[in-house]
Design a protein around this motif. Sequence first.
Motif, mmCIF file in Angstrom:
data_model
loop_
_atom_site.group_PDB
_atom_site.id
_atom_site.type_symbol
_atom_site.label_atom_id
_atom_site.label_comp_id
_atom_site.label_asym_id
_atom_site.label_seq_id
_atom_site.Cartn_x
_atom_site.Cartn_y
_atom_site.Cartn_z
ATOM 1 N N ALA A 30 1.014 -1.421 0.042
ATOM 2 C CA ALA A 30 0.162 0.098 0.298
ATOM 3 C C ALA A 30 0.683 1.364 0.438
ATOM 4 N N ILE A 54 -0.067 -1.827 11.656
ATOM 5 C CA ILE A 54 0.226 -3.408 11.506
ATOM 6 C C ILE A 54 0.599 -3.554 12.358
ATOM 7 N N LEU A 91 3.707 -0.458 8.347
ATOM 8 C CA LEU A 91 3.253 0.836 8.801
ATOM 9 C C LEU A 91 2.812 0.599 10.164
ATOM 10 N N ILE A 123 3.011 -3.593 3.443
ATOM 11 C CA ILE A 123 1.793 -3.636 4.793
ATOM 12 C C ILE A 123 2.697 -3.243 5.820
#
Length: 373
Positions: free
Chosen positions: A69, A80, A77, A74
């Motif tokens: 993304a 996450i 991130l 991800i």
Amino acid sequence: MGIRGSSTTPLNLENVPVPVENVLGEIGKGHQIAFNILNVGRLKLGAGCVGGAKYLLVEALRWAKQRTAFGHPIADLGLIKEKLGEMIAKTYAVESMSYRTTGMIEQLLEGVHQGAPTASAETLAALQEYAVECSILKVMGTEALHFIADESVQIFGGYGFSSEYEVERGFRDQRVNRIFEGTNEINRLLIVDMLLKRSMKGQLALIPAAEKLADEALSLAPSEATPDEAPLAEETRLAEGVKKSALLVAGSAVRKYMMGLEKEQEIIGATSNLVMESYAMESALLRAGKKIEKSSPDGAAWDVDAARTYLHAAADRAESDARRALARIAEGDMLRTQLALLRRFLKRTPADTIGLKRRLADRALELNRYPFA
């Protein structure tokens, strides 16, 4: 909804003759075997949830590294990583409880000769001795797995809602765990009930310990805590504080409601939560402490991170449960006094749980699995 490969149907037995050689235990006391089968089932179900949690964690790790993304996986991130770190910490705590509970039961069973006439009675006694721990493991294990299954679906996003991916099945299949072997609500009631019955029989010094805390509440004596830079020293004090908080709530509830406590299920549930968190915190601490003893603080860094992550979150949950229960039990000056004591028990400097969870997530992403053997 789930477990579609298993056919669940009723089986009615009425006036079925049983050969004498097939009778289990004593005639008329079959309920004792049935209840202890529940203890075994709760033990196995709670421990089995650890395996499910590890499986879903691997799926979530794989997807987080694969799914991109904004030009990045991800897995990079923060939100996450926070999910992954929390999943790991909860699994660590439940796994620690599983090792501890099964170990204690095995110790009691070491002297039992399975061919002896008394083997059945001795086995039942060993399981009954740790019936509370079996219920705790069942509740904590199933609720941790539910959290992990839900967060796994969330990491997958819309794909997690599709039956093409394993996390969808995992979410469906695990839901019944909180109903199996006695619902989690029933087990919460049983945990407190069993502890109070043992206390009334003099097998557990709960009431004297609660009375001592009551005296402490009236005096509000200065805290005896002293600075300690040893690994997990702060967390050890927190675990002790949660145990005291459980005694405070339980003692206050028994004094106010006496035999009418059974009608205050919300208070019983909150007390049970405190007992369960205390057992989970202590189990994680014991495991991390043994790892430190066998290696070094640096060699046990991941265990320390997992234990600290779990304990600080558990202390927050415990404080919330205790405040909720005490607000029902007491009022006015007595409530303010009890809340002051609660704050002293759980006084703490917030840990950097964001950093702790990031480190746990990074380690799991590096290994592509749950980071503990």
